[in-house]
Design an enzyme around this catalytic site. Structure first.
Site, mmCIF file in Angstrom:
data_model
loop_
_atom_site.group_PDB
_atom_site.id
_atom_site.type_symbol
_atom_site.label_atom_id
_atom_site.label_comp_id
_atom_site.label_asym_id
_atom_site.label_seq_id
_atom_site.Cartn_x
_atom_site.Cartn_y
_atom_site.Cartn_z
ATOM 1 N N GLY A 53 0.737 -1.194 -0.056
ATOM 2 C CA GLY A 53 0.034 -0.118 -0.023
ATOM 3 C C GLY A 53 0.667 1.332 0.129
ATOM 4 O O GLY A 53 2.109 1.117 -0.127
ATOM 5 N N GLU A 69 -0.513 0.744 -6.366
ATOM 6 C CA GLU A 69 0.686 0.516 -5.134
ATOM 7 C C GLU A 69 0.489 -1.018 -4.921
ATOM 8 O O GLU A 69 1.707 -1.526 -4.941
ATOM 9 C CB GLU A 69 0.088 0.934 -3.669
ATOM 10 C CG GLU A 69 0.505 2.378 -3.399
ATOM 11 C CD GLU A 69 1.831 3.025 -3.490
ATOM 12 O OE1 GLU A 69 2.666 1.990 -3.121
ATOM 13 O OE2 GLU A 69 2.142 4.044 -3.439
ATOM 14 N N GLU A 73 4.565 -2.659 -5.620
ATOM 15 C CA GLU A 73 5.166 -3.421 -4.818
ATOM 16 C C GLU A 73 5.254 -4.669 -4.696
ATOM 17 O O GLU A 73 6.226 -5.438 -4.171
ATOM 18 C CB GLU A 73 4.564 -2.872 -3.175
ATOM 19 C CG GLU A 73 5.013 -1.321 -3.028
ATOM 20 C CD GLU A 73 4.191 -1.237 -1.807
ATOM 21 O OE1 GLU A 73 4.018 -2.052 -0.883
ATOM 22 O OE2 GLU A 73 4.367 0.090 -1.182
ATOM 23 N N GLU A 119 11.247 -7.627 0.096
ATOM 24 C CA GLU A 119 10.896 -9.094 0.164
ATOM 25 C C GLU A 119 9.259 -9.134 -0.134
ATOM 26 O O GLU A 119 8.615 -8.128 0.537
ATOM 27 C CB GLU A 119 11.171 -10.047 1.292
ATOM 28 C CG GLU A 119 12.616 -10.131 1.673
ATOM 29 C CD GLU A 119 12.668 -11.004 2.630
ATOM 30 O OE1 GLU A 119 12.006 -12.196 2.828
ATOM 31 O OE2 GLU A 119 13.586 -10.552 3.529
#
Length: 155
Positions: A53, A69, A73, A119
């Site tokens: 997020g 997001e 990500e 990660e």
């Protein structure tokens, strides 16, 4: 005025509102009811796990910001299933952050750490690490309390 101490424009006397900063996060779950988390690569809470997020940009809806997001990500493209909740928390930089959380059950791609993430990993409920932000933990709790899949052995 309005029961609060506020700053006002010296020219026109209108209040200068200092509002919360809007952000979104995604509770993304797979068919095994595992939650997708990212390990933060930036402050605050660098090295800690949280939901994918981030902050909304001008011209975005909360939904658009959340999906952007998630992709940045984790590399996943998704469809929002539902609004999971709205909350707020105190931020180290922006004071109050208004959080909007969405549930994601339909996605495509292979999770890969991207922007702001070192990660990416799936976690079953008993294996969840400590979560960096209390609002994210609350949204995870909401998911498990109200929306978790009912999995029967052998299904």
């Amino acid at each position: 005025m309005e029961g609060r101490v506020r700053r006002y424009c010296k020219t026109c006397a209108l209040p200068l509102y200092e509002n919360p900063v809007p952000a979104t996060c995604l509770v993304t779950v797979d068919e095994q009811d595992r939650i997708l988390l990212v390990k933060r690569s930036v402050a605050p809470k660098k090295g800690e796990w949280c939901l994918p997020g981030g902050f909304m940009e001008l011209g975005e809806t909360p939904e658009d910001a959340g999906l952007r997001e998630l992709y940045e990500e984790t590399g996943l493209s998704a469809r929002i299933d539902l609004l999971l909740g709205v909350g707020s928390h105190a931020g180290a930089i922006y004071d109050t952050i208004l959080m909007t959380a969405f549930l994601i059950r339909q996605f495509s791609g292979t999770p890969t750490a991207g922007d702001d993430a070192d990660e990416v990993a799936w976690f079953a409920r008993p294996d969840l690490p400590e979560i960096a932000f209390t609002s994210h933990q609350q949204f995870i709790n909401t998911y498990f309390a109200a929306y978790a899949y009912s999995i029967t052995p052998g299904q």
